[in-house]
Design a protein around this motif. Structure first.
Motif, PDB file in Angstrom:
ATOM      1  N   THR A 103     -19.538   4.304   3.779  1.00  0.00           N
ATOM      2  CA  THR A 103     -19.931   3.038   3.156  1.00  0.00           C
ATOM      3  C   THR A 103     -18.833   1.997   3.336  1.00  0.00           C
ATOM      4  OG1 THR A 103     -21.161   4.250   1.463  1.00  0.00           O
ATOM      5  CG2 THR A 103     -20.710   1.923   1.029  1.00  0.00           C
ATOM      6  N   PRO A 104     -19.034   0.996   4.172  1.00  0.00           N
ATOM      7  CA  PRO A 104     -18.028  -0.061   4.322  1.00  0.00           C
ATOM      8  C   PRO A 104     -17.768  -0.778   3.004  1.00  0.00           C
ATOM      9  CG  PRO A 104     -19.650  -0.167   6.082  1.00  0.00           C
ATOM     10  CD  PRO A 104     -20.184   0.794   5.073  1.00  0.00           C
ATOM     11  N   ARG A 105     -16.543  -1.218   2.814  1.00  0.00           N
ATOM     12  CA  ARG A 105     -16.153  -1.948   1.605  1.00  0.00           C
ATOM     13  C   ARG A 105     -15.303  -3.140   2.009  1.00  0.00           C
ATOM     14  NH1 ARG A 105     -18.022   1.274  -3.118  1.00  0.00           N
ATOM     15  NH2 ARG A 105     -18.276   3.370  -2.257  1.00  0.00           N
ATOM     16  N   THR A 106     -15.323  -4.163   1.185  1.00  0.00           N
ATOM     17  CA  THR A 106     -14.432  -5.292   1.406  1.00  0.00           C
ATOM     18  C   THR A 106     -13.048  -4.959   0.853  1.00  0.00           C
ATOM     19  OG1 THR A 106     -14.927  -6.356  -0.706  1.00  0.00           O
ATOM     20  CG2 THR A 106     -16.368  -6.883   1.150  1.00  0.00           C
ATOM     21  N   ARG A 107     -12.083  -5.769   1.256  1.00  0.00           N
ATOM     22  CA  ARG A 107     -10.725  -5.552   0.748  1.00  0.00           C
ATOM     23  C   ARG A 107     -10.694  -5.704  -0.779  1.00  0.00           C
ATOM     24  NH1 ARG A 107      -4.926  -6.935   3.142  1.00  0.00           N
ATOM     25  NH2 ARG A 107      -3.720  -6.846   1.213  1.00  0.00           N
ATOM     26  N   LYS A 108     -11.411  -6.686  -1.303  1.00  0.00           N
ATOM     27  CA  LYS A 108     -11.416  -6.898  -2.746  1.00  0.00           C
ATOM     28  C   LYS A 108     -12.035  -5.706  -3.480  1.00  0.00           C
ATOM     29  CE  LYS A 108     -12.852 -10.023  -6.435  1.00  0.00           C
ATOM     30  NZ  LYS A 108     -13.401  -8.944  -7.288  1.00  0.00           N
ATOM     31  N   GLN A 109     -13.086  -5.137  -2.953  1.00  0.00           N
ATOM     32  CA  GLN A 109     -13.703  -3.972  -3.599  1.00  0.00           C
ATOM     33  C   GLN A 109     -12.715  -2.816  -3.692  1.00  0.00           C
ATOM     34  OE1 GLN A 109     -17.195  -3.828  -0.949  1.00  0.00           O
ATOM     35  NE2 GLN A 109     -18.469  -3.878  -2.784  1.00  0.00           N
ATOM     36  N   LEU A 110     -11.981  -2.587  -2.612  1.00  0.00           N
ATOM     37  CA  LEU A 110     -10.995  -1.518  -2.624  1.00  0.00           C
ATOM     38  C   LEU A 110      -9.834  -1.845  -3.558  1.00  0.00           C
ATOM     39  CD1 LEU A 110     -10.946  -0.667   1.188  1.00  0.00           C
ATOM     40  CD2 LEU A 110     -11.972   0.692  -0.646  1.00  0.00           C
ATOM     41  N   ALA A 111      -9.405  -3.105  -3.543  1.00  0.00           N
ATOM     42  CA  ALA A 111      -8.312  -3.508  -4.435  1.00  0.00           C
ATOM     43  C   ALA A 111      -8.708  -3.311  -5.893  1.00  0.00           C
ATOM     44  CB  ALA A 111      -7.942  -4.969  -4.174  1.00  0.00           C
ATOM     45  N   ASP A 112      -9.942  -3.654  -6.235  1.00  0.00           N
ATOM     46  CA  ASP A 112     -10.413  -3.464  -7.610  1.00  0.00           C
ATOM     47  C   ASP A 112     -10.428  -1.978  -7.975  1.00  0.00           C
ATOM     48  OD1 ASP A 112     -10.744  -6.166  -7.868  1.00  0.00           O
ATOM     49  OD2 ASP A 112     -12.917  -6.141  -7.544  1.00  0.00           O
ATOM     50  N   ALA A 113     -10.856  -1.142  -7.026  1.00  0.00           N
ATOM     51  CA  ALA A 113     -10.893   0.297  -7.295  1.00  0.00           C
ATOM     52  C   ALA A 113      -9.493   0.852  -7.512  1.00  0.00           C
ATOM     53  CB  ALA A 113     -11.577   1.023  -6.137  1.00  0.00           C
ATOM     54  N   LEU A 114      -8.528   0.409  -6.728  1.00  0.00           N
ATOM     55  CA  LEU A 114      -7.154   0.878  -6.883  1.00  0.00           C
ATOM     56  C   LEU A 114      -6.569   0.404  -8.211  1.00  0.00           C
ATOM     57  CD1 LEU A 114      -5.735   0.347  -3.271  1.00  0.00           C
ATOM     58  CD2 LEU A 114      -6.569   2.466  -4.325  1.00  0.00           C
ATOM     59  N   ARG A 115      -6.909  -0.800  -8.595  1.00  0.00           N
ATOM     60  CA  ARG A 115      -6.398  -1.319  -9.869  1.00  0.00           C
ATOM     61  C   ARG A 115      -6.943  -0.493 -11.032  1.00  0.00           C
ATOM     62  NH1 ARG A 115      -8.057  -6.029  -9.132  1.00  0.00           N
ATOM     63  NH2 ARG A 115      -6.228  -6.649  -7.921  1.00  0.00           N
ATOM     64  N   LYS A 116      -8.207  -0.119 -10.960  1.00  0.00           N
ATOM     65  CA  LYS A 116      -8.799   0.703 -12.023  1.00  0.00           C
ATOM     66  C   LYS A 116      -8.154   2.084 -12.083  1.00  0.00           C
ATOM     67  CE  LYS A 116     -13.315  -1.561 -12.009  1.00  0.00           C
ATOM     68  NZ  LYS A 116     -14.765  -1.433 -11.702  1.00  0.00           N
ATOM     69  N   ARG A 117      -7.664   2.561 -10.939  1.00  0.00           N
ATOM     70  CA  ARG A 117      -7.005   3.863 -10.911  1.00  0.00           C
ATOM     71  C   ARG A 117      -5.502   3.743 -11.168  1.00  0.00           C
ATOM     72  NH1 ARG A 117     -10.243   7.771  -8.618  1.00  0.00           N
ATOM     73  NH2 ARG A 117      -8.722   9.182  -9.550  1.00  0.00           N
ATOM     74  N   GLU A 118      -5.089   2.537 -11.587  1.00  0.00           N
ATOM     75  CA  GLU A 118      -3.708   2.278 -12.003  1.00  0.00           C
ATOM     76  C   GLU A 118      -2.708   2.462 -10.865  1.00  0.00           C
ATOM     77  OE1 GLU A 118      -2.974   4.645 -15.465  1.00  0.00           O
ATOM     78  OE2 GLU A 118      -4.325   3.466 -16.730  1.00  0.00           O
ATOM     79  N   ILE A 119      -3.114   2.107  -9.665  1.00  0.00           N
ATOM     80  CA  ILE A 119      -2.184   2.057  -8.536  1.00  0.00           C
ATOM     81  C   ILE A 119      -1.394   0.755  -8.642  1.00  0.00           C
ATOM     82  CG2 ILE A 119      -1.969   1.974  -6.025  1.00  0.00           C
ATOM     83  CD1 ILE A 119      -2.939   4.655  -7.051  1.00  0.00           C
ATOM     84  N   PRO A 120      -0.068   0.787  -8.554  1.00  0.00           N
ATOM     85  CA  PRO A 120       0.727  -0.443  -8.648  1.00  0.00           C
ATOM     86  C   PRO A 120       0.280  -1.475  -7.613  1.00  0.00           C
ATOM     87  CG  PRO A 120       2.144   1.489  -8.769  1.00  0.00           C
ATOM     88  CD  PRO A 120       0.780   1.992  -8.427  1.00  0.00           C
ATOM     89  N   ASP A 121       0.291  -2.742  -8.000  1.00  0.00           N
ATOM     90  CA  ASP A 121      -0.214  -3.799  -7.128  1.00  0.00           C
ATOM     91  C   ASP A 121       0.508  -3.846  -5.789  1.00  0.00           C
ATOM     92  OD1 ASP A 121      -2.027  -4.522  -9.036  1.00  0.00           O
ATOM     93  OD2 ASP A 121      -0.871  -6.232  -9.801  1.00  0.00           O
ATOM     94  N   GLU A 122       1.834  -3.671  -5.814  1.00  0.00           N
ATOM     95  CA  GLU A 122       2.581  -3.763  -4.556  1.00  0.00           C
ATOM     96  C   GLU A 122       2.240  -2.607  -3.621  1.00  0.00           C
ATOM     97  OE1 GLU A 122       5.250  -1.797  -7.677  1.00  0.00           O
ATOM     98  OE2 GLU A 122       3.840  -3.496  -7.523  1.00  0.00           O
ATOM     99  N   VAL A 123       1.982  -1.441  -4.171  1.00  0.00           N
ATOM    100  CA  VAL A 123       1.579  -0.299  -3.362  1.00  0.00           C
ATOM    101  C   VAL A 123       0.180  -0.531  -2.787  1.00  0.00           C
ATOM    102  CG1 VAL A 123       1.028   2.163  -3.381  1.00  0.00           C
ATOM    103  CG2 VAL A 123       3.019   1.315  -4.642  1.00  0.00           C
ATOM    104  N   ALA A 124      -0.713  -1.013  -3.619  1.00  0.00           N
ATOM    105  CA  ALA A 124      -2.078  -1.292  -3.166  1.00  0.00           C
ATOM    106  C   ALA A 124      -2.078  -2.318  -2.040  1.00  0.00           C
ATOM    107  CB  ALA A 124      -2.929  -1.786  -4.333  1.00  0.00           C
ATOM    108  N   GLU A 125      -1.281  -3.359  -2.193  1.00  0.00           N
ATOM    109  CA  GLU A 125      -1.215  -4.408  -1.173  1.00  0.00           C
ATOM    110  C   GLU A 125      -0.737  -3.844   0.156  1.00  0.00           C
ATOM    111  OE1 GLU A 125      -1.573  -8.256   0.370  1.00  0.00           O
ATOM    112  OE2 GLU A 125      -2.240  -7.413  -1.549  1.00  0.00           O
ATOM    113  N   GLU A 126       0.258  -2.997   0.119  1.00  0.00           N
ATOM    114  CA  GLU A 126       0.791  -2.407   1.352  1.00  0.00           C
ATOM    115  C   GLU A 126      -0.246  -1.519   2.028  1.00  0.00           C
ATOM    116  OE1 GLU A 126       4.457   0.545   2.778  1.00  0.00           O
ATOM    117  OE2 GLU A 126       4.385  -0.263   0.729  1.00  0.00           O
TER     118      GLU A 126
END
Length: 251
Positions: A103-126
């Motif tokens: 299932t393709p996802r946009t960058r924002k969809q993945l970023a939102d999912a990582l944020r919900k899983r409490e991945i640090p923003d700088e790690v998610a961005e990288e």
């Protein structure tokens, strides 16, 4: 409209996702771009993903928001192949690869999912930037395929398609490029097909009720007033209805 489903195929390393691990590059498979659609349409436009998505959820996979639908938190990570503890970057990569499988996802969809899983923003961005570099995230290709799929599968017009893409975090310039590939002639042809399918169910009603139902259906799918009035009037005229007095106020 030119079909845009010829995305380059990018296969994720087997050590992380297994043989089925694909991101945007593999999101449009042999079933075509209609894999994006999640349910059928009462106006006769049918999509292709509802049953397969239901099976994934019953197995306890991710829902559309990136969360697991069932199972305890202690077991969910192991079931998804996600490292239970340790390096946040490894967790982020595992989460993204899991979400991108099939299932393709946009960058924002993945970023939102990582944020919900409490991945640090700088790690998610990288991690997300790296996924973009290798083509596993491609918002432009996502938008192109979304427009083609949702127009042919659900009969949506450019306005409705643009609204949906905005909710998924696609940039305005990419949205404009994607919906711009849907030419007015194709859009009007789809509107006529939608009306022809709906018309049968309105027979026996008075003209004004038929008008409101047909026009309302097209309006909900994003068609403009001018096209709605023209297409509906012509369809009703073929049914023998008088339409000389119909104008925008009739809606």
């Amino acid at each position: 409209m030119t079909r845009r489903t010829d995305w380059a195929d990018h296969t994720a390393p087997e050590s992380r996702t297994g043989a089925a691990g694909r991101g945007h590059g593999g999101g449009v498979d042999q079933d075509g771009a209609d894999r994006y659609d999640s349910r059928g349409d009462s106006d006769g436009f049918q999509d292709g993903e509802g049953r397969s998505r239901g099976r994934r959820r019953r197995r306890g996979g991710f829902g559309s928001d990136g969360h697991q639908d069932s199972g305890s938190p202690s077991s969910s990570r192991a079931e998804k192949g996600e490292p239970p503890t340790g390096d946040p970057a490894e967790r982020a990569r595992a989460i993204c690869l899991r979400l991108l499988t099939g299932t393709p996802r946009t960058r924002k969809q993945l970023a939102d999912a990582l944020r919900k899983r409490e991945i640090p923003d700088e790690v998610a961005e990288e991690v997300l930037s790296r996924f973009e570099e290798v083509g596993l995230i491609n918002d432009s290709a996502f938008a192109d395929a979304w427009v083609e799929s949702r127009h042919h599968g659900r009969g949506l017009a450019r306005r409705a398609l643009a609204r949906e893409l905005r909710t998924k975090g696609v940039e305005s310039t990419l949205i404009d490029e994607a919906v711009g590939q849907l030419d007015p002639e194709q859009e009007e042809a789809t509107a006529r097909e939608l009306v022809a399918r709906k018309l049968r169910s309105t027979r026996g009603l008075d003209r004004d009720k038929r008008l409101r139902r047909l026009a309302g259906m097209l309006a909900r799918k994003g068609y403009g007033e001018g096209m709605v009035l023209r297409v509906v009037r012509q369809a009703l005229e073929k049914e023998g209805e008088e339409t000389d007095d119909l104008g925008y106020e009739a809606f």
